[in-house]
Write a protein that holds these residues in place. Structure first.
Motif: not given
Ligand code: MET
Length: 303
Positions: A42, A69-73, A142-143, A220, A222
């Motif tokens: 990301k 975000t789930a973290g990486n973004t 991001q979505f 990250g 699902g």
């Molecule tokens: N992998 C992306 C993030 O870290 C999207 C996560 S949605 C489960 O934001």
């Protein structure tokens, strides 16, 4: 290798041949995205979201960047925003790993947690509410931001083609959270190899295969809704992988290949092996390992 700044280290990651017995004498290659400076696939997206925001005039001086975000973004966005001294607020469902949240803060971002049971949808809503409250703020989102699949179309896909020296690719397998990595890379690869199968990976508890929604340990990837980017491609198959299976392959990668890979990488490898059963002999399968296990040690990824 002499570089001027960490941004020059984003992308051009290695492609590793996985030394595992693959059904039907096929081969599996994995793009090692943990080698990006922010530690995940990301980083590419973080840069692209900030650059596009600036290009369309949504990001000006001192604009507050807000992203669910789930973290990486979030880590990627925080890294990219730093070069323009932009304040960053990242909205993260509280279930996601402590390490990712610490790293976002280390880069100067503020982390705002939303209840785990509201999932990423809760984080999206909270980000939009913050945007209403804070003047001169911007949610790249991001979505649905076209810069998301686009950056993978422009970078990850062409890199894989180059890494393999134009060797035919029969299938591309990648996890979906936002769907950007999977869709953008698929588009690039199918331009060169139109017959290539596009297979996405989700954890049990995600909804793509119609299964009931429930919590999972794989991070990250699902989804709670079908990623809008899926409209851009034909998805040949969805592989739904259990937490236990993903974690078995995480363990296998460390013990047998000396590779610290996160749970979505374990799921990607499991799905690639399952897919090999259904493909012709000697197929070439390419997948993506999004991040390292080191950011999940507090989640007992190995114990
Ligand atoms: N992998 C992306 C993030 O870290 C999207 C996560 S949605 C489960 O934001």
């Amino acid at each position: 290798m002499l570089v001027d700044n960490v941004y020059q280290l984003i992308g051009r990651t290695p492609l590793l041949k996985i030394n595992i017995q693959v059904p039907k004498h096929s081969r599996i290659y994995a793009k090692l995205e943990m080698f990006n400076p922010g530690g995940s696939v990301k980083d590419r997206l973080g840069m692209a979201l900030i650059q596009r925001g600036r290009a369309i005039g949504a990001i000006k001086e001192n604009t507050t960047i807000i992203e669910p975000t789930a973290g990486n973004t979030g880590i990627g966005v925080a890294l990219a925003a730093q070069q323009y001294q932009l304040p960053v607020k990242l909205v993260v469902p509280e279930k996601f790993s402590f390490e990712k949240q610490v790293l976002m803060r280390a880069l100067g971002a503020q982390v705002i947690n939303t209840p785990a049971e509201q999932g990423i949808t809760g984080a999206i809503k909270k980000a939009q509410a913050l945007h209403e409250e804070i003047s001169n703020s911007y949610v790249p989102l991001q979505f649905q931001n076209p810069a998301n699949p686009d950056v993978y179309y422009r970078t990850l896909g062409p890199e894989i083609i180059q890494d393999l020296g134009n060797q035919q690719i029969d299938a591309f397998v990648a996890g979906s959270g936002s769907g950007g990595t999977f869709v953008g890379t698929t588009r690039a690869l199918q331009e060169k190899y139109p017959a290539m199968k596009a297979v996405t990976v989700e954890p049990e508890g995600s909804i793509l295969n119609g299964g009931p929604e429930h919590p999972h340990r794989i991070e990250g990837i699902g989804v709670e809704f079908v990623p809008p980017f899926f409209k851009q491609i034909h998805v040949d198959q969805v592989k739904t992988i259990s937490d236990d299976t993903a974690f078995q392959y995480v363990d296998w990668l460390a013990k047998n290949m000396g590779l610290f890979a996160g749970s979505s990488s374990g799921a990607a490898l499991a799905a690639s092996l399952q897919l090999a059963e259904d493909l012709p002999e000697k197929s070439t399968i390419v997948t993506v390992f999004p991040d390292s296990s080191e950011r999940y040690l507090s989640k007992h990824i190995y114990d």
